[in-house]
Write an enzyme that holds these catalytic residues in place. Structure first.
Site, PDB file in Angstrom:
ATOM      1  N   ASP A 163      10.853  92.316  38.430  1.00 22.01           N
ATOM      2  CA  ASP A 163      10.830  92.129  37.298  1.00 22.01           C
ATOM      3  C   ASP A 163      11.490  90.906  37.003  1.00 22.01           C
ATOM      4  OD1 ASP A 163      11.145  92.564  34.554  1.00 22.01           O
ATOM      5  OD2 ASP A 163      12.782  93.942  34.758  1.00 22.01           O
ATOM      6  N   PHE A 164      10.845  89.729  37.217  1.00 24.86           N
ATOM      7  CA  PHE A 164      11.316  88.505  36.951  1.00 24.86           C
ATOM      8  C   PHE A 164      10.857  87.963  35.485  1.00 24.86           C
ATOM      9  CE2 PHE A 164      11.125  86.898  41.571  1.00 24.86           C
ATOM     10  CZ  PHE A 164      12.106  87.723  42.045  1.00 24.86           C
ATOM     11  N   GLU A 165      11.712  87.898  34.586  1.00 27.54           N
ATOM     12  CA  GLU A 165      11.338  87.604  33.273  1.00 27.54           C
ATOM     13  C   GLU A 165      11.825  86.225  32.881  1.00 27.54           C
ATOM     14  OE1 GLU A 165      12.498  90.734  30.449  1.00 27.54           O
ATOM     15  OE2 GLU A 165      12.528  92.162  32.138  1.00 27.54           O
ATOM     16  N   GLN A 166      11.133  85.714  31.935  1.00 31.00           N
ATOM     17  CA  GLN A 166      11.358  84.397  31.222  1.00 31.00           C
ATOM     18  C   GLN A 166      10.782  83.125  32.461  1.00 31.00           C
ATOM     19  OE1 GLN A 166      15.120  83.909  29.345  1.00 31.00           O
ATOM     20  NE2 GLN A 166      15.075  86.116  28.573  1.00 31.00           N
TER      21      GLN A 166
END
Length: 419
Positions: free
Chosen positions: A209-212
Site C-alpha cells: 500500500d504505497f500511496e501518492q
C-alpha cells in the site's frame, strides 16, 4: 432481505407490524442501540417475504431488494401490476451467489480484541490484510505485535497478509517511496525484509500500500513489484497491491500508477474506490457510483477481471459548514454516522445520482455540519457493479469500522472463497 427507507412518523414497532417481523430482529440486523429513527434512514429487513405497502410497485420493491423487476414478477406470477394491493405478500427471489475473493483490511489493536474480531470476520473474507508495517529509507521494516492475530487467522482458515505502507507520522510520504525506489540497495533490502518477515511470522503474503507515488516513479514502482513477485512466487507467497481509483490515464496526481504494470506483477489488485471527496476536500460523496463504474471500466482495459478486487469504504466524513479550504474534516464510521443523525434527529437524504446518503445537522455549539457516508443502499449498489462486471472480488477499509448490515448484504450477493 430488503431495504426499507424510514418515513416520517415511522417507529420500529410500526415497521415491524407492517412487515411482520420482531422489533429485536430489526435492531440486531441494523446494530441499533437506540430506537429514535429518522426519516430517510435505511433499515435492512432480514425477511424473504415482502408485504406490499401503499404506493409500492414492482419496480420500487425490486430496487429495495436488489433484484430485477422481471425476476420479482416471475417469482410472484399471481400478482400483476394491476391487482397489487397493500398487505399482499410477495416472495423475494433468491439470486445465484457469485463466488468472490474477499480482502479485508484490519488494524491490529490488542491480542484479545484481535482474536475476537478476527473470529467474527473470518466467515466473510478470504484474506485479512493486517495494518501496518512501515519501511525506512534504507529498506528496513518496523515490527508489529502480530503473532496472536496471524495464528488466529490461520486457525479460522483466513490467510493473513502483512501490509507494507509508506505511511509516516505526517501521513503518506511520496518522498520516502521515491527514495527507496530510486536506490537499488534500499529497494532490494526492502524486498528481502518483506520476504524474511513473511517467512518468520507465518504470513501468506503481503499487501503493498504505497500511496501518492510520483509520476517519475511510475516504472520504478511497477519494476519493484515485479522483483518482489519474483522473490515471493517460488515460495508460494501472495502479492496483493492497493491502488487509488483511476478513470483514465490523464489524471495528473495518479500518473505514478500503471494499472497494466501493477496488474501484471500482482496476484490481486485492490482498487481503493473511495475518497473522491475526503477530509481535506470540499463536502461530497465519498464513493459516487458513476466514478466507481468508470474506474472499473478503465481498470478492465488494463487488468484481467480475475485480478481485480473492488474496495468499499466503511466510513464517510463530517464537514463543518461553511466549508473552509485548508481545513481537515474528521472521518466517521458509517454506523456512527447513522447514530449521529439519530442523536440530532437529522433526516437522511439519498442522492440517487451518486447513490450516496447524506444529512445536515447543527451541533451543540451552533455550528452546521454535513455528513456524507455509505449505507446499505449505496454499498448494495456497488456490490451490484461487482456482479455486473464479474470482478474477482471485493474488500473493505476497514473491518474495525462497524457496519452491521454488511454481512447480510455480502451473503445475499456472494459466496466468499476459502483458500
Amino acid at each position: 432481505m430488503f431495504i426499507y427507507t424510514v418515513q416520517p412518523g415511522d417507529s420500529l414497532f410500526v415497521i415491524g407490524t407492517n412487515f411482520g417481523i420482531a422489533v429485536d430482529q430489526i435492531r440486531l440486523a441494523n446494530g441499533l442501540a437506540e430506537t429514535n429513527l429518522v426519516p430517510g434512514q435505511a433499515l435492512l429487513i432480514p425477511l424473504f417475504t415482502y408485504t406490499v405497502q401503499p404506493g409500492d410497485s414492482f419496480y420500487s420493491i425490486a430496487r429495495q431488494a436488489f433484484v430485477s423487476s422481471e425476476s420479482l414478477q416471475r417469482a410472484n406470477r399471481s400478482v400483476t401490476p394491476g391487482n397489487m394491493r397493500p398487505g399482499m405478500k410477495l416472495t423475494i427471489p433468491d439470486i445465484p451467489k457469485k463466488p468472490i475473493t474477499g480482502l479485508g483490511y484490519y488494524t491490529l489493536r490488542n491480542p484479545q480484541l484481535d482474536r475476537e474480531l478476527i473470529n467474527n470476520f473470518a466467515p466473510y473474507t478470504t484474506y485479512l490484510a493486517f495494518f501496518e508495517y512501515h519501511f525506512s529509507s534504507d529498506g528496513s521494516l518496523s515490527d508489529l505485535n502480530d503473532p496472536p492475530a496471524v495464528q488466529t487467522a490461520w486457525r479460522r482458515r483466513v490467510p493473513p497478509l502483512m501490509t507494507v505502507t509508506n505511511l509516516t507520522e505526517t501521513g503518506f510520504s511520496p518522498s520516502l517511496a521515491h527514495q527507496v525506489l530510486n536506490q537499488p540497495e534500499a529497494r532490494n533490502n526492502l524486498i528481502e525484509n518483506i520476504f524474511a518477515t513473511i517467512s518468520r511470522k507465518g504470513y501468506a503474503g503481503v499487501n503493498i500500500d504505497f500511496e501518492q507515488i510520483m509520476e517519475e516513479d511510475r516504472d520504478l514502482f511497477s519494476g519493484f513489484l515485479r522483483r518482489l513477485k519474483n522473490r515471493l512466487q517460488p515460495a508460494g507467497y501472495v502479492l496483493t497491491v492497493a491502488v487509488p481509483p483511476k478513470t483514465n490515464e490523464n489524471i495528473a496526481w495518479l500518473k505514478g500508477y500503471d494499472y497494466g504494470g501493477i496488474g501484471s506483477a500482482s496476484d490481486l489488485m485492490f482498487i481503493m474506490a473511495y475518497d473522491w471527496h475526503h477530509g481535506a476536500s470540499e463536502p461530497g460523496p465519498v464513493a459516487p457510483i458513476d466514478e466507481v463504474r468508470q474506474t472499473i471500466q478503465f481498470a478492465l482495459t488494463k487488468v484481467p477481471k480475475q485480478k481485480i478486487i473492488l474496495g468499499f469504504p466503511l466510513y464517510g466524513y463530517n464537514w463543518t459548514l461553511p466549508y473552509q479550504p485548508g481545513t481537515v474534516s474528521p472521518g466517521i464510521a458509517n454506523q456512527d454516522a447513522v447514530q449521529l443523525a439519530m442523536k440530532h434527529q437529522a433526516p437522511i437524504q439519498y442522492d440517487k445520482r451518486y447513490e450516496s446518503p447524506f444529512f445536515e445537522y447543527t451541533d451543540e455549539q451552533g455550528k452546521k455540519h454535513i455528513v456524507w457516508f455509505e449505507d446499505a443502499r449505496s454499498i448494495g449498489k456497488k456490490m451490484q457493479l461487482m456482479r455486473e462486471f464479474d470482478l474477482d472480488g471485493g474488500g473493505v477499509w476497514q473491518l474495525t469500522l462497524s457496519f452491521p448490515q454488511g454481512p447480510w448484504l455480502l451473503t445475499k450477493f456472494f459466496r466468499v472463497r476459502r483458500v
